[in-house]
Structure formats: structure tokens, C-alpha cells
Design a protein around this motif. Sequence first.
Motif, PDB file in Angstrom:
ATOM      1  N   TRP A  66       0.814  -1.214   0.000  1.00 31.38           N
ATOM      2  CA  TRP A  66       0.000   0.000   0.000  1.00 31.38           C
ATOM      3  C   TRP A  66       0.850   1.268   0.000  1.00 31.38           C
ATOM      4  O   TRP A  66       1.852   1.342   0.705  1.00 31.38           O
ATOM      5  CB  TRP A  66      -0.913   0.033   1.229  1.00 31.38           C
ATOM      6  CG  TRP A  66      -1.909  -1.076   1.306  1.00 31.38           C
ATOM      7  CD1 TRP A  66      -1.752  -2.282   1.925  1.00 31.38           C
ATOM      8  CD2 TRP A  66      -3.221  -1.081   0.747  1.00 31.38           C
ATOM      9  NE1 TRP A  66      -2.883  -3.047   1.796  1.00 31.38           N
ATOM     10  CE2 TRP A  66      -3.805  -2.332   1.073  1.00 31.38           C
ATOM     11  CE3 TRP A  66      -3.965  -0.164   0.008  1.00 31.38           C
ATOM     12  CZ2 TRP A  66      -5.091  -2.675   0.679  1.00 31.38           C
ATOM     13  CZ3 TRP A  66      -5.241  -0.507  -0.376  1.00 31.38           C
ATOM     14  CH2 TRP A  66      -5.804  -1.752  -0.044  1.00 31.38           C
ATOM     15  N   GLU A  67       0.384   2.254  -0.758  1.00 26.73           N
ATOM     16  CA  GLU A  67       0.881   3.622  -0.633  1.00 26.73           C
ATOM     17  C   GLU A  67      -0.084   4.348   0.297  1.00 26.73           C
ATOM     18  O   GLU A  67      -1.299   4.292   0.091  1.00 26.73           O
ATOM     19  CB  GLU A  67       0.908   4.312  -1.992  1.00 26.73           C
ATOM     20  CG  GLU A  67       1.838   3.677  -3.004  1.00 26.73           C
ATOM     21  CD  GLU A  67       1.661   4.273  -4.392  1.00 26.73           C
ATOM     22  OE1 GLU A  67       0.825   5.189  -4.549  1.00 26.73           O
ATOM     23  OE2 GLU A  67       2.347   3.820  -5.321  1.00 26.73           O
ATOM     24  N   THR A  68       0.442   5.006   1.306  1.00 24.40           N
ATOM     25  CA  THR A  68      -0.429   5.596   2.331  1.00 24.40           C
ATOM     26  C   THR A  68      -0.132   7.070   2.526  1.00 24.40           C
ATOM     27  O   THR A  68       1.028   7.474   2.627  1.00 24.40           O
ATOM     28  CB  THR A  68      -0.263   4.872   3.679  1.00 24.40           C
ATOM     29  OG1 THR A  68      -0.482   3.473   3.494  1.00 24.40           O
ATOM     30  CG2 THR A  68      -1.261   5.397   4.703  1.00 24.40           C
ATOM     31  N   SER A  69      -1.198   7.851   2.575  1.00 21.91           N
ATOM     32  CA  SER A  69      -1.098   9.280   2.862  1.00 21.91           C
ATOM     33  C   SER A  69      -1.865   9.553   4.145  1.00 21.91           C
ATOM     34  O   SER A  69      -3.026   9.139   4.284  1.00 21.91           O
ATOM     35  CB  SER A  69      -1.683  10.104   1.711  1.00 21.91           C
ATOM     36  OG  SER A  69      -1.727  11.479   2.041  1.00 21.91           O
ATOM     37  N   ILE A  70      -1.209  10.248   5.090  1.00 22.40           N
ATOM     38  CA  ILE A  70      -1.830  10.525   6.391  1.00 22.40           C
ATOM     39  C   ILE A  70      -1.766  12.024   6.667  1.00 22.40           C
ATOM     40  O   ILE A  70      -0.705  12.637   6.537  1.00 22.40           O
ATOM     41  CB  ILE A  70      -1.130   9.755   7.519  1.00 22.40           C
ATOM     42  CG1 ILE A  70      -1.201   8.248   7.259  1.00 22.40           C
ATOM     43  CG2 ILE A  70      -1.751  10.091   8.869  1.00 22.40           C
ATOM     44  CD1 ILE A  70      -0.440   7.421   8.291  1.00 22.40           C
ATOM     45  N   ALA A  71      -2.892  12.604   7.019  1.00 18.41           N
ATOM     46  CA  ALA A  71      -2.950  14.038   7.330  1.00 18.41           C
ATOM     47  C   ALA A  71      -3.748  14.236   8.611  1.00 18.41           C
ATOM     48  O   ALA A  71      -4.630  13.439   8.947  1.00 18.41           O
ATOM     49  CB  ALA A  71      -3.582  14.818   6.183  1.00 18.41           C
ATOM     50  N   ALA A  72      -3.443  15.311   9.325  1.00 16.60           N
ATOM     51  CA  ALA A  72      -4.106  15.565  10.605  1.00 16.60           C
ATOM     52  C   ALA A  72      -4.531  17.024  10.722  1.00 16.60           C
ATOM     53  O   ALA A  72      -3.878  17.927  10.181  1.00 16.60           O
ATOM     54  CB  ALA A  72      -3.178  15.203  11.760  1.00 16.60           C
TER      55      ALA A  72
END
Length: 270
Positions: A25-31
Amino acid sequence: ETSPGLAPRTITELFQIVEEESSRWETSIAASMFEVYRNELIELLPDPATGSDAASIPPNSARSLVSSTPPRSGAIVRRPSATAPSCGRRASSDVARAVEAFNQHECQDAEEMKSLLDEGTKRRHVNATAMNSNSSRSHLILSISVTRTNKETRGKVTGKIMLCDLAGSERIKKSQATGEVAKEAIEINKSLTALSEVLNALTTGSKHVPYHNSKLTQILRDALGGSSKTLMFVNCSPAGSSCEETRNTLQYAKRAKKVVNHHPSHRATA
């Protein structure tokens, strides 16, 4: 840190999972991070592109989702567009749009997100009472958005983790709060009552769930029931003088435990 809290543990676990599954998986995380203070939304993190505080944005002519009075020093306020309608029974969508407009900080690792957590926590409203010299006067929310792309099929999966540190219920007679601090306590109690009413409606099969009664419940709507998994941790005092508060808190948690959830996958085609 030998005894990290729930939020740091969640952040660490999230990035560990991302690392373990990075081959698939390619994962993008933002908060984003904000507080509900006296039933108003206040953003706690600066613009990631410029580093500027959203508090510098002048009030618009329409009624805002946040107070037009200046927040405490260091707080950041994000106001909706001037065309946004005032809050009321149809306010849920407006609150959702305001939250979506808050600054999204993309994070590459756990330490970066923990640093944001620390920064936002320092900007939270606190005040002294007879019960607590560093009493939280708002509900704090850390919203984490996760987007994953399958490297083989390019199919996408999205999800959100919402961590909410609720301010504790407060009896003004015990806290001896006066003036503005007392007003803070009243708003805290009102929003917790609104959340209790939502939990009660969800667990009794009521046809109407009163999410609109508070901005807190409007924000937490996606985290209560439906496709979400809801967990609640409560802090209870062992002191005999706090017996009534402890009993009420346990009853509160008992209602939350009965919330029924369904878990369909949120998938988007490539």
C-alpha cells in the motif's frame, strides 16, 4: 516517554501498520486539530504552507461558526466563508464544512504527528479552579485522515480516526468557578449533556438523534454509530466525595458501550 497517553499510542500504532504494509500500500496521512470552546470551533494548528495563524483572518459580516471575540493568546480561529448561514437546526453540514476547511497537515512519520499534537495541546484553553489548577476548558479533537492506494490494483481505501479528549463534567459548587470560568463550566456541561442525549437516542432505537444540539455532537456524528467503531475511556475518582460524579460517569460509559456499529468499507475506484 514511559507512559504515553491514548493519542501518542494510536499515532505510533498507525505508523507501524503503515510501515509493515508498505510493500502493498501507498499511504497518505494528514491531521487537523481543533477545540470546542464554549460551543465554538477554534483551530489549534497554523497553516502548514505559510505557518501563519488563521486568527489573523478578520471576522466576516455573516454570523460565524466561531465567536468574533478574540480568543486567548496563541489560539487559532478558522472562520467559514461570508456566505455560510448561521448555526441552527441545519448547522450540521455547516460545522462539517468548517472542519473540512481546517488546515490539513500531511505527516511522514509518527514523530511529526506527535509534534503537531504537542503544539496543538499547548494552545488549548485551560484555567485554574478549586478542583484543578490546570483544568481543560474545552473539548480537544485530533482528526486523522488516512488514504491508502493498492500498488497492484490502484484501488483506494479511505478512513478517519477521530480522537476526542472530552473536558470533564463540572459542579460549579465544588470547582468554585466564577465569572468567565463559570461560563466555561456551563458550556462544558451543556455539551456533555447533548452528547449523553445522542448516546441515549442511539442505544434506544430513537428515530430522531439530536446531533444538532451542540457543535460537539455535530463534529462527532461520524464517530458515533453508523460505519464507525466507537470507544470511550473514562476517568473516575476513587474519592468518596466524588461518588455521585463517578456513578454518573460510569453510567455515561455504559450507554456509549451499547452503541451499535456497522462497518462497510469506504472504497473509491482508481
